[in-house]
Write an enzyme that holds these catalytic residues in place. Structure first.
Site, short mmCIF file in Angstrom:
data_model
loop_
_atom_site.label_atom_id
_atom_site.label_comp_id
_atom_site.label_asym_id
_atom_site.label_seq_id
_atom_site.Cartn_x
_atom_site.Cartn_y
_atom_site.Cartn_z
N THR A 1 -11.51 1.65 -12.88
CA THR A 1 -11.51 1.77 -11.66
C THR A 1 -10.36 0.53 -10.74
O THR A 1 -10.84 -0.27 -11.36
CB THR A 1 -13.47 2.03 -11.35
OG1 THR A 1 -13.51 1.79 -9.46
CG2 THR A 1 -13.63 0.56 -11.95
N TYR B 1 -20.79 -2.70 -10.66
CA TYR B 1 -19.99 -1.15 -11.07
C TYR B 1 -18.71 -2.03 -11.68
O TYR B 1 -18.55 -1.21 -13.24
CB TYR B 1 -19.85 -0.66 -10.14
CG TYR B 1 -19.18 0.50 -10.59
CD1 TYR B 1 -19.14 1.73 -10.87
CD2 TYR B 1 -17.65 1.12 -9.48
CE1 TYR B 1 -18.26 2.13 -11.47
CE2 TYR B 1 -17.10 1.96 -10.22
CZ TYR B 1 -17.25 2.74 -10.64
OH TYR B 1 -16.08 3.86 -10.55
#
Ligand code: UFG
Length: 333
Positions: A126, A150
């Site tokens: 990501t 995250y």
């Protein structure tokens, strides 16, 4: 040739699965259906394509025996690893959930791969691993400094993959997705999260429900209009990137990481305007406080993927909003 797709009943993975089927790959899907949907598996099984859904195995990556069973049952050649929790703000409130699922789950998967001599993996990484970038666009050499659990969970898995390559020869491609948007062009599969937290589906929901007021999370960021700037990459373009990344590894490519984005950024207000234009509907909106864990700006420099994987994005933000809207009207409403 058999590809294992973890998290294959979720949004991005299922659009990638569809693309693999159309490109003649046979797939096995592994998903615990915590965030994925059985209806998506049923839809994938029904689609006539060159490749087949050989099996759907309901299982949880946090259970070593579940994922080991997939490798005992099937002779897997390559893994596409999507399964993860993905909400930035939730990760700041419940990091334990994110590290156990995203990091320990990945380690169980890698353990099963090593035990079964499967040595190729494409990992869903990501843009969140860049944190608050010094400048945009961001290339892969930019410092990695996540600002939420995250992002850290994905950073840690990238590090583990590097160490496993050095020690065990495991070959990996980490695709660092920017903001993924849109649906399958034939409206067979699209974005479906419960609860939905992402920008474009939330705008579309507010556009179609007059009682909902759309919330802009902060307008005091250091961007051209004060709202967050993101790079919205179409989910079908992202699916192409996976097909190229798999082929790259199957052709003997070395482990590497690639940004997958369009190299163009849009603010939240600009995405709102584009949605109003495409749907020809007005939306009621208010500014609320910032959401925890949000970076001001994330825009890709994706030249490396274009050069080495031969990938390039073909669809615009408008294309993504249009396909997302068709999907919304068909499936979500
Ligand atoms: N936003 C709003 N209102 C909403 C929803 C979102 O203002 O109702 C804003 C967010 O604050 C953010 C932007 O819209 O500025 C995009 O938010 P999303 O929730 O759609 O996406 P994120 O940027 O938070 O995260 C997504 C993925 C992550 C990935 C990241 C990489 O969910 O997994 O993109 O850029 F890491």
């Amino acid at each position: 040739m058999l590809t294992l797709i973890t998290g294959g009943a979720g949004y991005i993975a299922s659009v990638v699965a569809l693309s693999l089927l159309e490109n003649g790959y046979n797939i096995v899907i592994f998903d615990n259906l915590e965030n994925g949907h059985r209806e998506i598996i049923d839809a994938l099984k029904k689609i006539e394509a060159k490749g087949k859904v050989v099996d759907f195995m309901e299982g949880d990556l946090r259970e070593q025996s579940d994922i080991s069973a997939a490798f005992s049952k099937h002779k897997i050649d390559i893994v596409l690893h999507f399964a993860a929790h993905i909400q930035v703000e939730e990760s700041t409130q419940n990091p334990q959930k994110y590290y156990i699922n995203n990091v320990c789950g990945s380690m169980n998967l890698l353990g099963a791969m090593l035990a079964n001599s499967v040595d190729k993996i494409v990992f869903s990484s990501t843009a969140a691993i860049y944190g608050e970038p010094e400048s945009v666009p961001i290339d892969e050499n930019h410092r990695l400094a996540p600002i939420n659990p995250y992002g850290w969970s994905k950073f840690i898995v990238e590090k583990i993959l590097n160490d496993y390559e050095a020690a065990y020869g495991l070959k990996s491609v980490s695709l660092r997705y920017f903001n993924v948007a849109g649906a399958d062009r034939h409206t067979r599969i699209g974005e479906w999260h419960e609860p939905e937290t992402h920008l474009i589906p939330n705008i579309l929901a507010a556009i179609n429900n007059q009682e909902r007021i759309f919330q802009i999370y902060g307008d005091n960021f250091n961007t051209r209009d004060g709202t967050c700037l993101r790079d919205y990459v179409n989910v079908e373009d992202l699916a192409d990137a996976h097909v190229f990344a798999m082929q790259y590894l199957l052709d003997g490519g070395t482990s590497d990481c690639f940004n997958i984005g369009t190299d163009e950024g849009y603010t939240v207000k600009e995405v709102l305007d584009a949605c109003e234009k495409i749907t020809q509907k007005k939306i009621e909106k208010i500014i609320v406080k910032r959401r925890a864990g949000d970076s001001a700006m994330l825009v890709a420099d994706s030249q490396k993927a274009r050069k080495i994987l031969n990938w390039k994005p073909k669809r615009s933000l408008e294309d993504s909003i249009s396909s997302a809207y068709k999907w919304y009207l068909k499936a979500v409403k």
